[in-house]
Design a protein around this motif. Structure first.
Motif, PDB file in Angstrom:
ATOM      1  N   LEU A  79      31.666  24.127  38.124  1.00  0.00           N
ATOM      2  CA  LEU A  79      32.083  25.411  37.546  1.00  0.00           C
ATOM      3  C   LEU A  79      30.884  26.356  37.490  1.00  0.00           C
ATOM      4  O   LEU A  79      31.005  27.551  37.781  1.00  0.00           O
ATOM      5  N   ALA A 145      34.791  32.338  33.809  1.00  0.00           N
ATOM      6  CA  ALA A 145      33.890  31.210  34.072  1.00  0.00           C
ATOM      7  C   ALA A 145      32.690  31.248  33.129  1.00  0.00           C
ATOM      8  O   ALA A 145      32.294  30.224  32.560  1.00  0.00           O
ATOM      9  N   PHE A 159      39.395  25.751  33.963  1.00  0.00           N
ATOM     10  CA  PHE A 159      39.198  27.073  34.554  1.00  0.00           C
ATOM     11  C   PHE A 159      40.453  27.515  35.292  1.00  0.00           C
ATOM     12  O   PHE A 159      40.956  28.631  35.095  1.00  0.00           O
TER      13      PHE A 159
END
Length: 205
Positions: A79, A145, A159
């Motif tokens: 991520l 994010a 996410f």
């Protein structure tokens, strides 16, 4: 042709993990005589000619024929690498692919792009659920994010859920990849051997 390329997302290879379960050096492990990093770049460039690699060790990738981006949060997971790609490029869309999925069929990558209009993110369903590391993200995803990272949340599937991403059904994926072999992740030595056997079968060796 140039106009078509300009409308394509930026290809982003996620190559930040140390690959400890594999004994280290994951991007340089070989299948069919080719390194995983070279296979990933070849696959992604067949769909998105403009590609970058996000890695925690930029110096080790110096031989690659594309831009190398140093992960802003090395060791913090994919991520963080996705956020880095959105922060350190001007791309409005990125198509991400992990370095450890060497059997991905380019036709699946094309389908992800085809499904992207009107979506903040698009990902295919795999045998075990959504695949957030083989997905398309728009620039508008970046604040989400960053918020997750600030909260200590690093799971890419969270996410995807937050973004209400468009999902390509497993049935549709199977039309392109009936056995789901493209979702094989190289995490352990036995995965590497399985990938070698599958590639040999595919090539009739």
């Amino acid at each position: 042709m140039l106009e078509e390329q300009n409308n394509l997302p930026l290809g982003v290879i996620l190559a930040g993990g140390p690959g400890r379960r594999l004994g280290g050096g994951k991007p340089w492990r070989t299948i069919g005589g080719k390194r995983l990093i070279d296979i990933a770049l070849c696959t992604l460039q067949s769909v998105c000619p403009d590609c970058v690699i996000v890695t925690g060790d930029a110096a080790a990738m110096a031989d690659q024929p594309c831009r190398i981006i140093a992960d802003r949060w090395p060791g913090q997971g994919p991520l963080a690498a996705i956020a880095t790609a959105l922060m350190d490029t001007e791309a409005q869309e990125i198509l991400v692919m992990p370095v450890d999925m060497p059997l991905v069929d380019p036709s699946l990558l094309r389908l992800i792009i085809e499904r992207s209009p009107g979506q903040s993110a698009v990902a295919p369903m795999g045998p075990r659920g959504p695949q957030p590391l083989l997905a398309l993200y728009r620039r508008s995803c970046l604040p989400h994010a960053l918020r997750l990272l600030e909260q200590g949340e690093r799971r890419p599937r969270i996410f995807l859920k937050l973004l209400k991403a468009g999902l390509i059904s497993w049935q549709e994926v199977q039309d392109l990849d009936p056995k789901g072999t493209g979702f094989l992740n190289i995490n352990f030595p036995e995965d590497l051997e399985q990938a070698r056997q599958l590639l040999a079968q595919k090539c009739g060796v």
